[in-house]
Design an enzyme around this catalytic site. Structure first.
Site, short mmCIF file in Angstrom:
data_model
loop_
_atom_site.label_atom_id
_atom_site.label_comp_id
_atom_site.label_asym_id
_atom_site.label_seq_id
_atom_site.Cartn_x
_atom_site.Cartn_y
_atom_site.Cartn_z
N ASP A 42 4.76 -4.35 8.05
CA ASP A 42 6.06 -3.65 8.09
C ASP A 42 6.06 -2.40 7.20
O ASP A 42 7.07 -1.71 7.10
CB ASP A 42 7.20 -4.60 7.71
CG ASP A 42 6.98 -5.32 6.39
OD1 ASP A 42 5.81 -5.56 6.03
OD2 ASP A 42 7.98 -5.65 5.72
N HIS A 43 4.93 -2.10 6.55
CA HIS A 43 4.88 -0.94 5.64
C HIS A 43 3.83 0.11 6.02
O HIS A 43 4.09 1.31 5.92
CB HIS A 43 4.61 -1.41 4.20
CG HIS A 43 5.72 -2.22 3.64
ND1 HIS A 43 6.69 -1.70 2.82
CD2 HIS A 43 6.04 -3.53 3.82
CE1 HIS A 43 7.56 -2.65 2.52
NE2 HIS A 43 7.19 -3.77 3.11
N HIS A 91 0.92 -4.58 4.18
CA HIS A 91 1.66 -5.40 5.16
C HIS A 91 2.13 -4.59 6.37
O HIS A 91 2.41 -3.40 6.28
CB HIS A 91 2.84 -6.10 4.47
CG HIS A 91 2.42 -7.35 3.77
ND1 HIS A 91 3.20 -7.97 2.82
CD2 HIS A 91 1.29 -8.10 3.87
CE1 HIS A 91 2.56 -9.05 2.37
NE2 HIS A 91 1.40 -9.14 2.99
N HIS A 147 1.71 -1.14 0.07
CA HIS A 147 0.78 -2.24 0.31
C HIS A 147 0.51 -2.37 1.80
O HIS A 147 1.18 -1.74 2.62
CB HIS A 147 1.26 -3.55 -0.31
CG HIS A 147 2.53 -4.11 0.28
ND1 HIS A 147 3.72 -3.42 0.27
CD2 HIS A 147 2.78 -5.28 0.90
CE1 HIS A 147 4.65 -4.16 0.85
NE2 HIS A 147 4.11 -5.30 1.25
#
Ligand SMILES: [Zn+2]
Length: 252
Positions: A66-67, A64, A62
């Site tokens: 942090d990804h 976000h 996804h």
């Protein structure tokens, strides 16, 4: 199939110890799942983990921060596509994938599941050995849910999949997949029942509902608890079980 977990150095209240990046290798080929934020040391660790392997893609659970941010730069560097939901929340995968698609690596096909709830663009990736869940299921930190109806349907779907292992976006690899999915479902049903119970005495404000559902709440966690209660209330409203009133919410 060889699965390597590489922990990004981005610990925090929502990321636990940090983001898990995974390298899934089979038959001399590999994919990288969730390369995380642009952190030089982390990117170096990923490059080291794929040394000698032919990387065929970078998968993103996804959008976000942090990804996803390192996905397109890393894919560009490796000359492969990034695969994700598509253009969403400021992240655009080079190659959009949807529920039911497969991404081939070596002799295996990684199955794409669209699993909305944490975010609308959340994907899970199923392999013979288990499922990569991003933030849909995490170990050790709470999942923030944007859409509770969608999330509970997603949990039911994962329960039916009954994956032995879960490779979460944060925290340790989960060895008892079905047990943990069951715990998640039980937890959300209990919270929903708590929200309904909080309204049994008459209409109440969201703030009052949060105070009742989460007694003794650490004030620092109030925004998160409010978000969760609001998501439950939105689901109950969709189901015509609660309605908006002057003060906040009431049972129907
Ligand atoms: Zn997330």
């Amino acid at each position: 199939m060889n699965i390597t977990r590489i922990l990004a150095p981005n610990p925090g209240p929502f990321t636990g110890d940090g983001t898990n990046t995974y390298v899934v290798a089979t038959g001399g080929e590999a994919v990288i799942i969730d390369p995380g934020p642009m952190i030089d040391a982390h990117l170096a660790a990923i490059r080291e983990a794929v040394e000698g392997l032919k990387v065929v893609g970078v998968l993103v659970t996804h959008h976000h921060l942090d990804h996803a941010p390192a996905a397109n730069p890393l894919a560009g560097e490796l000359g492969v596509p990034s695969y994700g939901y598509g253009d969403y929340g400021g992240f655009q995968a080079i190659s959009a994938i949807a529920d039911g698609d497969g991404v081939r690596v070596g002799t295996e096909v990684i199955e794409v599941l669209h699993t909305p709830g944490h975010t609308a663009d959340s994907l899970c990736f199923a392999v013979s050995d288990g499922v990569f869940t991003g933030d849909t299921i995490k170990a050790g930190t709470t999942v923030v849910v944007e859409d509770m109806s969608a999330y509970m349907a997603t949990l039911d779907r994962l329960a039916a999949l009954a994956p032995t292992r879960i490779y979460p976006g944060h925290g340790d690899v989960i060895e008892d997949g079905p047990g943990v999915i069951d715990d998640y479902i039980t937890h959300r049903r209990r919270r929903e029942a708590d929200v309904v119970a909080a309204l049994a005495g008459g209409p109440r404000s969201t703030e009052d509902i949060v105070a009742s559902v989460y007694p003794g709440l650490d004030p620092a966690l109030r925004p998160l608890a409010t978000q969760s209660a609001t998501a439950h209330l939105a689901k109950l409203r969709e189901e015509s079980r609660v309605e908006r009133t002057g003060v906040g919410w009431a049972l129907r």
